[in-house]
Design a protein around this motif. Structure first.
Motif, PDB file in Angstrom:
ATOM      1  N   ASP A 235     -15.024  64.833  70.112  1.00 38.37           N
ATOM      2  CA  ASP A 235     -14.782  65.776  70.648  1.00 38.37           C
ATOM      3  C   ASP A 235     -14.371  66.157  69.342  1.00 38.37           C
ATOM      4  O   ASP A 235     -13.315  67.384  68.570  1.00 38.37           O
ATOM      5  CB  ASP A 235     -13.773  66.697  72.108  1.00 38.37           C
ATOM      6  N   LEU A 236     -13.555  65.376  68.985  1.00 36.94           N
ATOM      7  CA  LEU A 236     -12.591  65.276  66.874  1.00 36.94           C
ATOM      8  C   LEU A 236     -11.792  66.636  66.948  1.00 36.94           C
ATOM      9  O   LEU A 236     -11.479  67.177  66.590  1.00 36.94           O
ATOM     10  CB  LEU A 236     -13.984  65.926  66.562  1.00 36.94           C
ATOM     11  N   LYS A 237     -11.275  66.095  68.317  1.00 31.54           N
ATOM     12  CA  LYS A 237      -9.440  67.209  68.871  1.00 31.54           C
ATOM     13  C   LYS A 237      -8.553  66.561  68.730  1.00 31.54           C
ATOM     14  O   LYS A 237      -8.704  65.620  69.689  1.00 31.54           O
ATOM     15  CB  LYS A 237     -10.153  68.272  69.925  1.00 31.54           C
ATOM     16  N   PRO A 238      -7.239  66.752  68.248  1.00 34.49           N
ATOM     17  CA  PRO A 238      -6.399  65.867  68.809  1.00 34.49           C
ATOM     18  C   PRO A 238      -5.533  66.105  69.596  1.00 34.49           C
ATOM     19  O   PRO A 238      -6.060  66.818  70.066  1.00 34.49           O
ATOM     20  CB  PRO A 238      -5.276  66.781  67.356  1.00 34.49           C
ATOM     21  N   ARG A 239      -4.989  64.946  70.113  1.00 33.82           N
ATOM     22  CA  ARG A 239      -4.437  65.196  71.266  1.00 33.82           C
ATOM     23  C   ARG A 239      -2.745  64.589  71.143  1.00 33.82           C
ATOM     24  O   ARG A 239      -2.713  63.994  70.060  1.00 33.82           O
ATOM     25  CB  ARG A 239      -4.740  63.660  72.046  1.00 33.82           C
ATOM     26  N   LEU A 240      -2.586  65.684  71.459  1.00 31.83           N
ATOM     27  CA  LEU A 240      -0.604  65.117  71.958  1.00 31.83           C
ATOM     28  C   LEU A 240      -0.238  64.856  73.356  1.00 31.83           C
ATOM     29  O   LEU A 240      -0.024  65.351  74.069  1.00 31.83           O
ATOM     30  CB  LEU A 240       0.501  66.753  71.567  1.00 31.83           C
ATOM     31  N   VAL A 241       0.126  63.617  73.140  1.00 27.65           N
ATOM     32  CA  VAL A 241       0.495  63.125  74.929  1.00 27.65           C
ATOM     33  C   VAL A 241       1.791  62.562  74.559  1.00 27.65           C
ATOM     34  O   VAL A 241       2.231  61.717  73.751  1.00 27.65           O
ATOM     35  CB  VAL A 241      -0.781  62.007  74.638  1.00 27.65           C
ATOM     36  N   ALA A 242       2.602  62.931  76.126  1.00 25.20           N
ATOM     37  CA  ALA A 242       3.972  62.064  76.716  1.00 25.20           C
ATOM     38  C   ALA A 242       3.128  60.859  77.372  1.00 25.20           C
ATOM     39  O   ALA A 242       2.319  60.595  77.755  1.00 25.20           O
ATOM     40  CB  ALA A 242       4.278  63.327  78.001  1.00 25.20           C
ATOM     41  N   LEU A 243       4.207  60.275  76.566  1.00 31.72           N
ATOM     42  CA  LEU A 243       4.068  58.471  77.203  1.00 31.72           C
ATOM     43  C   LEU A 243       5.158  58.338  77.919  1.00 31.72           C
ATOM     44  O   LEU A 243       6.290  58.493  77.992  1.00 31.72           O
ATOM     45  CB  LEU A 243       4.232  58.150  76.266  1.00 31.72           C
ATOM     46  N   GLY A 244       4.812  57.424  79.456  1.00 34.17           N
ATOM     47  CA  GLY A 244       5.901  57.031  80.596  1.00 34.17           C
ATOM     48  C   GLY A 244       5.521  56.315  81.214  1.00 34.17           C
ATOM     49  O   GLY A 244       4.067  55.712  81.114  1.00 34.17           O
ATOM     50  N   PRO A 245       6.241  55.753  82.101  1.00 34.35           N
ATOM     51  CA  PRO A 245       5.397  54.593  82.986  1.00 34.35           C
ATOM     52  C   PRO A 245       4.764  54.605  84.022  1.00 34.35           C
ATOM     53  O   PRO A 245       3.703  54.284  83.989  1.00 34.35           O
ATOM     54  CB  PRO A 245       7.104  53.969  84.016  1.00 34.35           C
ATOM     55  N   GLU A 246       4.638  56.527  84.326  1.00 33.52           N
ATOM     56  CA  GLU A 246       3.096  56.393  85.310  1.00 33.52           C
ATOM     57  C   GLU A 246       2.228  56.883  84.324  1.00 33.52           C
ATOM     58  O   GLU A 246       1.667  57.835  85.098  1.00 33.52           O
ATOM     59  CB  GLU A 246       4.170  57.618  86.257  1.00 33.52           C
ATOM     60  N   THR A 247       2.206  57.110  83.034  1.00 42.79           N
ATOM     61  CA  THR A 247       1.532  57.970  82.186  1.00 42.79           C
ATOM     62  C   THR A 247      -0.261  56.974  83.046  1.00 42.79           C
ATOM     63  O   THR A 247      -0.351  56.007  82.908  1.00 42.79           O
ATOM     64  CB  THR A 247       1.546  57.829  81.005  1.00 42.79           C
ATOM     65  N   PRO A 248      -1.406  57.814  83.810  1.00 40.08           N
ATOM     66  CA  PRO A 248      -2.206  56.995  83.851  1.00 40.08           C
ATOM     67  C   PRO A 248      -3.319  56.894  83.904  1.00 40.08           C
ATOM     68  O   PRO A 248      -3.581  55.780  83.745  1.00 40.08           O
ATOM     69  CB  PRO A 248      -2.752  57.956  84.834  1.00 40.08           C
ATOM     70  N   TRP A 249      -3.394  56.353  82.092  1.00 36.90           N
ATOM     71  CA  TRP A 249      -4.296  56.062  81.314  1.00 36.90           C
ATOM     72  C   TRP A 249      -4.167  54.428  80.985  1.00 36.90           C
ATOM     73  O   TRP A 249      -4.806  53.944  80.171  1.00 36.90           O
ATOM     74  CB  TRP A 249      -5.093  57.080  80.449  1.00 36.90           C
ATOM     75  N   LEU A 250      -2.937  55.009  81.108  1.00 42.81           N
ATOM     76  CA  LEU A 250      -2.493  53.212  80.699  1.00 42.81           C
ATOM     77  C   LEU A 250      -3.381  52.186  80.805  1.00 42.81           C
ATOM     78  O   LEU A 250      -3.344  50.963  80.610  1.00 42.81           O
ATOM     79  CB  LEU A 250      -0.840  53.469  80.283  1.00 42.81           C
ATOM     80  N   ALA A 251      -3.569  52.099  82.906  1.00 39.92           N
ATOM     81  CA  ALA A 251      -4.275  51.292  83.153  1.00 39.92           C
ATOM     82  C   ALA A 251      -5.361  50.961  82.768  1.00 39.92           C
ATOM     83  O   ALA A 251      -5.823  49.689  82.338  1.00 39.92           O
ATOM     84  CB  ALA A 251      -4.153  51.747  84.692  1.00 39.92           C
ATOM     85  N   ALA A 252      -6.115  52.020  81.651  1.00 39.67           N
ATOM     86  CA  ALA A 252      -7.483  50.933  81.119  1.00 39.67           C
ATOM     87  C   ALA A 252      -7.651  50.054  79.862  1.00 39.67           C
ATOM     88  O   ALA A 252      -7.810  49.717  79.687  1.00 39.67           O
ATOM     89  CB  ALA A 252      -7.884  52.601  80.951  1.00 39.67           C
ATOM     90  N   VAL A 253      -5.902  50.607  79.616  1.00 34.16           N
ATOM     91  CA  VAL A 253      -4.870  49.300  78.067  1.00 34.16           C
ATOM     92  C   VAL A 253      -4.054  48.506  78.622  1.00 34.16           C
ATOM     93  O   VAL A 253      -3.581  48.803  77.848  1.00 34.16           O
ATOM     94  CB  VAL A 253      -5.447  51.005  77.070  1.00 34.16           C
ATOM     95  N   PRO A 254      -4.264  47.260  79.024  1.00 35.54           N
ATOM     96  CA  PRO A 254      -2.802  47.139  79.722  1.00 35.54           C
ATOM     97  C   PRO A 254      -2.706  45.880  78.274  1.00 35.54           C
ATOM     98  O   PRO A 254      -1.492  46.427  78.111  1.00 35.54           O
ATOM     99  CB  PRO A 254      -3.898  45.480  80.249  1.00 35.54           C
ATOM    100  N   PRO A 255      -3.036  46.437  76.975  1.00 31.35           N
ATOM    101  CA  PRO A 255      -2.623  45.189  75.881  1.00 31.35           C
ATOM    102  C   PRO A 255      -1.637  46.123  75.174  1.00 31.35           C
ATOM    103  O   PRO A 255      -0.909  46.235  74.569  1.00 31.35           O
ATOM    104  CB  PRO A 255      -3.663  44.935  74.741  1.00 31.35           C
ATOM    105  N   ARG A 256      -2.412  47.807  75.089  1.00 27.97           N
ATOM    106  CA  ARG A 256      -1.591  48.674  74.098  1.00 27.97           C
ATOM    107  C   ARG A 256      -0.527  48.674  75.545  1.00 27.97           C
ATOM    108  O   ARG A 256       0.216  49.252  75.469  1.00 27.97           O
ATOM    109  CB  ARG A 256      -3.395  49.892  74.164  1.00 27.97           C
ATOM    110  N   ALA A 257      -0.673  49.387  76.769  1.00 31.87           N
ATOM    111  CA  ALA A 257       0.628  49.684  77.256  1.00 31.87           C
ATOM    112  C   ALA A 257       0.979  49.062  77.952  1.00 31.87           C
ATOM    113  O   ALA A 257       2.236  49.297  77.639  1.00 31.87           O
ATOM    114  CB  ALA A 257      -0.482  49.503  79.047  1.00 31.87           C
ATOM    115  N   GLU A 258       1.450  47.437  77.858  1.00 33.97           N
ATOM    116  CA  GLU A 258       2.349  46.597  77.694  1.00 33.97           C
ATOM    117  C   GLU A 258       3.045  46.903  76.274  1.00 33.97           C
ATOM    118  O   GLU A 258       4.148  46.922  76.234  1.00 33.97           O
ATOM    119  CB  GLU A 258       1.983  45.102  77.732  1.00 33.97           C
ATOM    120  N   VAL A 259       2.128  47.082  74.794  1.00 34.16           N
ATOM    121  CA  VAL A 259       3.564  47.388  73.986  1.00 34.16           C
ATOM    122  C   VAL A 259       3.679  48.418  73.508  1.00 34.16           C
ATOM    123  O   VAL A 259       4.695  48.648  73.153  1.00 34.16           O
ATOM    124  CB  VAL A 259       2.425  46.720  72.504  1.00 34.16           C
TER     125      VAL A 259
END
Length: 695
Positions: A235-259
């Motif tokens: 949608d070409l809109k920026p996103r401001l995202v809080a990151l934490g251990p329970e962030t749900p979408w991190l499961a879709a990106v295991p390599p990025r989640a680990e880093v």
């Protein structure tokens, strides 16, 4: 006169109490050992602990301060010299507290009693954290505008971006660009398809520490879905995202989640790199443990940074595309390997410049077994220079087909360049470079073993003799192509022995090292391509930003048994004599009967025209090379022309017949010998001569 009364001790104490409790400016009193004696209530950032944990302790024991040694030295200087300090910026936080530092503007003055005894230091403290954040954002935006886009390279632009935003805006910055954009292709429209690959172009991290990356720089893959990264490019809109251990979408990106977890990143901004509704890439900014969380003002800044970067990337993409087109055009203009014939072996060295130049080289066959050698370049770079060089090259071939002498050809070529410059002058000024160029045009005649050379603002060739000696030929040089003034073009004729090597080059080659070419050419017995490679190796990295052209030609005489010539009487009976000579010679050469019959017919028509419309003496010459050439020379310079004879006409069909029977035909002129009319035929199954095996 006004009368002022001294205030009492009680009044002074009351004023001091009011100042400490009501002043919007924070106050801190330090003794001569820089221990905290008192701190005002207006500095809540500094009063995050009970008074008993603050009062009486050295200020460095209570606060973590950026540059504590400098601050301590500053306060001791106030105590010793008495000179106040105004507006010193200091970053500090409570000891052991996590999160970003607060920024304070500190002023300090020495405290003395009535007798001048030094009591300590009064520090005035103003919290300027928000003001400094605004200044930092403005500094980041200014840095991005100043440092990003200095090159016309997509990947380099991305690297400039991460250097500009780390660490002031982000602790970690990642730039990913649509892979097609890196190659200069058109960016895809929004929304970006899930299967469109992106290239990780640049990664930056504060402190420069090495860290494990989810994907290495240069890795090409599509974005994972569903994630903020993919949604941002949908949608070409920026996103401001809080990151934490329970962030749900991190499961879709295991390599990025680990880093992300390993780096301690707690806040993420993703913003698209977009321009006019097309998607160029994605900018991801992370803040880690010791940095403040992002807010909407940071998002606004990230969007502005991304907009400027997208424009710079698109400029680089357009340049890459134009550069690719220019190199493609030039690659088609330049021969992959110059033609090597019976009498001339050739090899070349071509090193394109980073920006694409207008250099060219060429070799092509001329009538009479001769070979043309051409090296030239036009001023400028990119598509304009390459297309102009293509026009000059086409004009060179057309003029050479007319049999012009080298000096006359360059004069006509100069007229063409002037005409092209006039056409360019009325176009929009896309290319500010004037149309000027240089050219070296040479014709090698293997029968006379001479080379006629003319120069148009171009350096003369180097000749290497079979005995190993080399010399730069001293030849007259005309003005550069496109000039309306200057001396007339002139040609010089150079005799060549068997095995001589001519080296034609552009000015960039000798500007790097003038002695390289003569030293390499001293070994003329080596293969020509080895000589070219040796020149390249000796130049080394000096030529990485320059266009370099080198054309080498080793000359040999024409085989004596492959040419036959006869003088003819200026009489109609000469036609029969010429046919007889032709039949006998072609039989001796083993030419088939059909080609022999056709050649006899061609000779008959050429001799007939010479007897009817020419002047004595008349000569016939047959040349057998890749083609079979018939030449008839007479002393009349009047050019024959093709006539369209009527049905009742008894003559006028000679040249029309020749044009139908031959591959090519033409006329060339000599200032002393009149003209030569020639005609070429393709020999069936003619073997290609090997230059390494002399017949």
């Amino acid at each position: 006169m006004a009368h002022y009364e001294a205030i009492s001790v009680a009044e002074g104490a009351a004023m001091l109490e009011a100042l400490f409790h009501e002043s919007p400016t924070g106050l801190m009193v330090l003794d001569r050992e820089l221990r905290i004696l008192r701190i005002s209530a207006s500095t809540p950032v500094l009063r995050t602990a009970p008074p008993e944990e603050i009062i009486g302790r050295h200020f460095t024991e209570v606060y973590d301060i950026s540059g504590p040694g400098e601050v301590e030295a500053m306060l001791h200087g106030v105590l010793e010299r008495g000179a106040p300090i105004r507006g010193r910026l200091v970053g500090a936080r409570r000891k052991g507290a996590r999160g970003p530092e607060c920024q304070f503007r500190v002023s300090a003055s020495r405290l003395e009693d009535g007798q001048g005894k030094i009591l300590g230091v009064l520090a005035e403290i103003v919290d300027v954290t928000e003001r400094e954040k605004v200044r930092t954002r403005l500094r980041v935006l200014g840095s991005v505008r100043e440092r990003t886009g200095r090159t016309l390279d997509v990947v380099a632009t991305c690297e400039e971006l991460v250097q500009a935003v780390v660490p002031d805006l982000a602790d970690i910055a990642v730039v990913e660009v649509v892979d097609a954009v890196v190659r200069g292709e058109e960016p895809p429209p929004s929304p970006l398809g899930r299967d469109v690959p992106l290239r990780r172009a640049a990664v930056g991290r504060s402190g420069g520490e090495e860290q494990v990356q989810a994907h290495p720089v240069g890795d090409v893959r599509s974005l994972p879905f569903p994630t903020p990264y993919a949604q941002t490019l949908t949608d070409l809109k920026p996103r401001l995202v809080a990151l934490g251990p329970e962030t749900p979408w991190l499961a879709a990106v295991p390599p990025r989640a680990e880093v992300i977890r390993a780096s301690g990143a707690h806040s993420l901004i993703t913003t698209p790199l977009t321009l006019r509704g097309t998607v160029l890439g994605l900018l991801s900014l992370y803040r880690t443990d010791q940095a403040d969380v992002y807010d909407q003002r940071d998002v606004t800044l990230a969007v502005a940074v991304a907009a400027h970067t997208a424009l710079c990337i698109d400029n680089a993409r357009r340049y890459t595309r134009e550069h690719t087109i220019a190199l493609t055009i030039q690659r088609h203009l330049l021969l992959p390997q110059p033609a090597t014939g019976t009498t001339v072996e050739t090899a070349h060295l071509y090193v394109p410049s980073d920006v694409g130049g207008g250099g060219s080289f060429d070799t092509f066959a001329l009538s009479g077994g001769r070979t043309a050698l051409v090296v030239g370049e036009v001023a400028g770079q990119g598509i304009h220079a390459v297309t102009t060089m293509g026009q000059i090259r086409t004009a060179t071939h057309s003029l050479a087909a007319l049999g012009l002498e080298p000096d006359e050809l360059l004069a006509r070529l100069n007229d063409t360049a002037i005409s092209l410059a006039q056409e360019r002058a009325v176009l929009p000024p896309d290319d500010p470079m004037p149309l000027t160029g240089s050219c070296a045009y040479a014709v090698y005649d293997p029968l006379a073993q001479t080379c006629t050379i003319a120069l148009a603002g171009h350096p003369p060739p180097v000749i290497a003799h079979p005995d190993g000696s080399t010399e730069i030929l001293h030849l007259p040089s005309g003005p550069p192509l496109g000039s309306t003034e200057g001396p007339p073009f002139a040609a010089g004729k150079v005799p060549l022995t068997d095995g001589s090597v001519l080296a034609f080059y552009n000015p960039s080659l000798l500007s790097q090292s003038a002695d390289v070419l003569p030293r390499v050419l001293a070994h003329t017995d080596r293969p020509l391509q080895d000589l070219c490679d040796d020149v390249l190796y000796r130049l080394g990295n000096d030529i990485r930003h320059s266009e370099v052209i080198l054309l080498l030609a080793r000359t040999h005489p024409f085989p004596a048994d492959q040419v036959a010539a006869w003088p003819l009487d200026y009489h109609p009976e000469a036609v029969a004599t010429a046919r007889a000579h032709t039949q006998q010679q072609l039989t001796r050469w083993g030419v088939d009967e059909e080609t022999t019959y056709t050649t006899e017919l061609i000779v008959s028509e050429l001799i007939t025209n010479a007897i009817r419309y020419g002047a004595p003496p008349v000569h016939l010459r047959l040349i057998k090379d890749r083609t079979l050439t018939c030449e008839v020379r007479d002393s009349n310079s009047l050019a024959p022309r093709v006539r369209h004879a009527k049905t009742v006409d008894e003559g006028g069909r000679g040249l029309s017949i020749i044009a139908q029977l031959t591959q090519n035909w033409g006329v060339r002129y000599s200032p002393l010998d009149g003209k030569t009319v020639w005609a070429e035929q393709t020999l069936p199954h003619a073997p290609l001569p090997c230059p390494l095996q002399r017949p």
